[in-house]
Design a protein around this motif. Structure first.
Motif: not given
Length: 328
Positions: A51-56, A58-67, A223-227
């Motif tokens: 996930m970390a190498t295929e997607l941004p 921090l944003l991907a991690g945040g979406i994961r936890f929101l889901f 989002l703040a870091t441009g992901d």
């Protein structure tokens, strides 16, 4: 004098039987929870690197936890419960989410872009020490026995052997290894906060709020870091994110929260020694990360540490069958 059982004895027999049944079921649930965090979180290192190498990250991690937080919230209301309603409970939720998700998981997922998943898992094993250490303090201190300290020390030696196999110099991305170490310490602090907080709300509601808040923080940082501008619809990355959301962030967090309320911190912390064993295998299968002879030696030492800390018996059939009074 009659040999018939007294009335008190007859009355106590069903109580003893039911106590034994419930104790056996509870012990089985505890073992199932341990198996869940051992296996799921072990595999999650390799999946997390995908996930970390295929997607941004921090944003991907945040979406994961929101889901996953949304899934648990639906389960909370389906069970007739509600999310925390007291201000004090939400303060505890936020404190735990900042340490356990925003800091710990945020640092971890960033490091996974630069360090092999098995290496991250091995360094993360140090959290067992921090969890046992923080568990000795607070309102509900859990003393650590000599056997447990020996097991933790043996496990740490095993981790050191595994890490030394790759070296700790600049060529081994030592700075990112320190980031992983900081992630492990933050996770131990979050564990201590959850264990000591004793919120008035149901543990399921607390966990749902914890995941939602942590996810929101990570999304905001991403989002703040441009992901958002770096987002890509990678099938492998999306599949990894969904796996982590359902199994690692939902199922395993439920198991972990249950263990925090029923097991001492030192035993809970042994997941940090088992996860690397699962992680190195998953890294080999999914990412072609290979172990050498020194690393295999380290895994053997780690297993010995787990046996000591969890007070496991390798030959349970040699033990006599316990009575109801021994089922605790």
């Amino acid at each position: 004098m009659s040999d018939a059982p007294s009335g008190a004895g007859v009355a106590e027999a069903p109580v003893a039987f039911l106590a034994g049944v419930f104790a056996t079921r509870r012990r089985g649930l505890v073992q199932a929870c341990f198996a869940t965090i051992y296996l799921v979180w072990g595999v999650s290192y390799a999946v997390g690197r995908i996930m970390a190498t295929e997607l941004p990250p921090l944003l991907a991690g945040g979406i994961r936890f929101l889901f996953s937080g949304t899934l648990l919230t639906l389960l909370v209301y389906a069970s007739g419960l509600t999310l925390p309603t007291r201000t004090r409970d939400w303060r505890l939720v936020v404190a735990a989410a900042v340490a356990g998700i925003a800091v710990s998981n945020g640092l971890n997922v960033l490091a996974l872009r630069h360090v092999a998943s098995s290496q991250v898992a091995l360094i993360s094993a140090s959290s067992a020490f921090w969890i046992a250490w923080t568990g000795m303090y607070g309102r509900n201190p859990a003393p650590v026995s000599k056997r447990t300290w020996l097991g933790l020390f043996v496990g740490f030696v095993g981790v050191a052997i595994l890490v030394s196999a790759h070296g700790v110099g600049l060529h081994a991305r030592f700075a990112w290894q320190l980031v992983v170490l900081g992630s492990a310490l933050a996770w131990a602090l979050a564990t201590a906060a959850i264990r000591e907080s004793q919120p008035d709300c149901d543990p399921l509601a607390f966990t749902a709020g914890y995941l939602l808040v942590g996810g929101l923080i990570l999304v905001a940082i991403g989002l703040a870091t441009g992901d958002a501008g770096r987002w890509s619809w990678s099938p492998a990355g999306l599949a990894a994110m969904v796996f982590l959301a359902i199994f690692s962030s939902t199922l395993a967090f439920l198991a972990y929260t249950y263990l925090l309320r029923h097991e001492p911190p030192a035993r809970i912390g042994t997941y940090a020694y088992v996860n690397p064993l699962v992680a190195v295998f998953a890294g080999w299968v999914l990412l072609d990360e290979r172990l050498n002879a020194l690393q295999w030696a380290g895994t053997a030492v780690i297993f010995a540490g787990v046996v000591l800390v969890r007070n496991l018996r390798l030959f349970p059939r040699l033990r006599r069958r316990p009575g109801f009074d021994e089922l605790t």
